[in-house]
Design an enzyme around this catalytic site. Structure first.
Site, PDB file in Angstrom:
ATOM      1  N   GLN A  45       0.855  -1.454   0.184  1.00 18.48           N
ATOM      2  CA  GLN A  45       0.093   0.144   0.347  1.00 18.48           C
ATOM      3  C   GLN A  45       0.680   0.859   0.446  1.00 18.48           C
ATOM      4  OE1 GLN A  45      -0.996  -2.349   2.126  1.00 18.48           O
ATOM      5  NE2 GLN A  45      -2.712  -3.041   1.245  1.00 18.48           N
ATOM      6  N   CYS A  72      -6.156   0.349   7.008  1.00 20.24           N
ATOM      7  CA  CYS A  72      -4.893  -0.282   7.695  1.00 20.24           C
ATOM      8  C   CYS A  72      -4.434  -0.616   8.814  1.00 20.24           C
ATOM      9  CB  CYS A  72      -4.244  -0.436   6.281  1.00 20.24           C
ATOM     10  SG  CYS A  72      -2.372  -0.900   5.739  1.00 20.24           S
ATOM     11  N   CYS A 214      -1.597  -8.854   7.282  1.00 21.14           N
ATOM     12  CA  CYS A 214      -2.410  -7.289   7.088  1.00 21.14           C
ATOM     13  C   CYS A 214      -3.247  -8.131   8.244  1.00 21.14           C
ATOM     14  CB  CYS A 214      -3.761  -8.848   6.168  1.00 21.14           C
ATOM     15  SG  CYS A 214      -5.233  -7.044   6.515  1.00 21.14           S
TER      16      CYS A 214
END
Length: 262
Positions: A45, A72, A214
């Site tokens: 990202q 995120c 993640c």
């Protein structure tokens, strides 16, 4: 943050989740080619930091394909570390889209804890395109079936399997991400609840693909494991290819993990 390097961006990772972080507080400039930046730097990202009237900063999140993301957790840990280092404090807040505020706490040298907020479980909050029981979605694809859906600031489904390494996530990920049930697409997790009570996890991130870690997916894994009755505790370690995250669920979900520079 503005003095970190001459190009005004920093490369960091949270348990192997790689980011390019752009400090745009002075200009509040969002006019960047995010897909090109991600391709050139091999990151998951691109994060842009701008000013906020509600928190210490506003965090904009862009996936590797250039699409925007709402949340995120791993990036929040990285940004939190940078801001706390700059301000000489052990607590900061980060604003996300929809005026969502994340609290970040420094709990070790490079260990950051984030209050990720409350998980959302109603079908229209995921969101789904049609009303479903979010604890048992009517999805079956090859060896994957019966996932749980939850929103941890962004939409997730979690499949429970006997072995995370036996699932061909590279081929199944795109099909599930673009399933008709998910109008905003979806993040996919493959979870294995181990005898130790820890969770092994692999993730396909919406707009990016397979990633080493993640944070919101790790939170989703603990929440859904608890709801399904696979765990009787509301705190555990989630083991991802990029490292370990400690997840706690006590009304809000909290995530703790290390950060590093690339």
């Amino acid at each position: 943050m503005s003095g970190q390097n001459s190009e005004n961006f920093i490369k960091m990772h949270g348990t192997g989740n790689n980011f390019v972080i752009i400090d745009s507080c002075s200009a509040n400039d969002l006019n960047w080619n995010y897909k090109k930046i991600a391709n050139q730097n091999g990151c998951d990202q691109v994060i842009v930091i701008t000013n906020s009237s509600l928190a210490d900063c506003f965090m904009h999140i862009y996936n590797a394909d250039g699409s925007k993301a709402e949340m995120c957790g791993n990036a929040a840990r990285c940004v939190g570390y940078l801001l706390m280092s700059e301000k000489g404090t052990e607590y900061i807040t980060i604003e996300l889209v929809n005026k969502r505020i994340l609290e970040c706490f420094k709990v070790g040298d490079k260990s950051i804890k984030v209050n990720m907020g409350k998980p959302l479980l109603k079908w229209h909050k995921i969101p789904l395109s049609t009303e479903c029981d979010t604890l048992h979605l009517p999805i079956e694809l090859e060896m994957l079936k019966d996932p749980v859906a939850v929103n941890i600031g962004n939409p997730h489904i979690v499949f429970f399997v006997d072995s995370v390494n036996e699932i061909p996530l590279q081929s199944l990920g795109p099909k599930l991400e673009n399933h008709a049930l998910f109008p905003q697409k979806i993040n996919i997790s493959i979870a294995q609840v181990e005898k130790s009570g820890e969770i092994a996890l692999r993730v396909w991130e919406r707009g990016t693909g397979i990633t080493a870690s993640c944070g919101s997916a790790a939170c989703a894994a603990l929440v859904t494991s608890t709801l399904r009755g696979y765990l009787t505790v509301q705190q555990t370690s989630v083991n991802l290819p990029g490292g370990k995250l400690l997840i706690e669920w006590a009304n809000n979900v909290f995530m703790t993990g290390d950060i590093g520079f690339l």
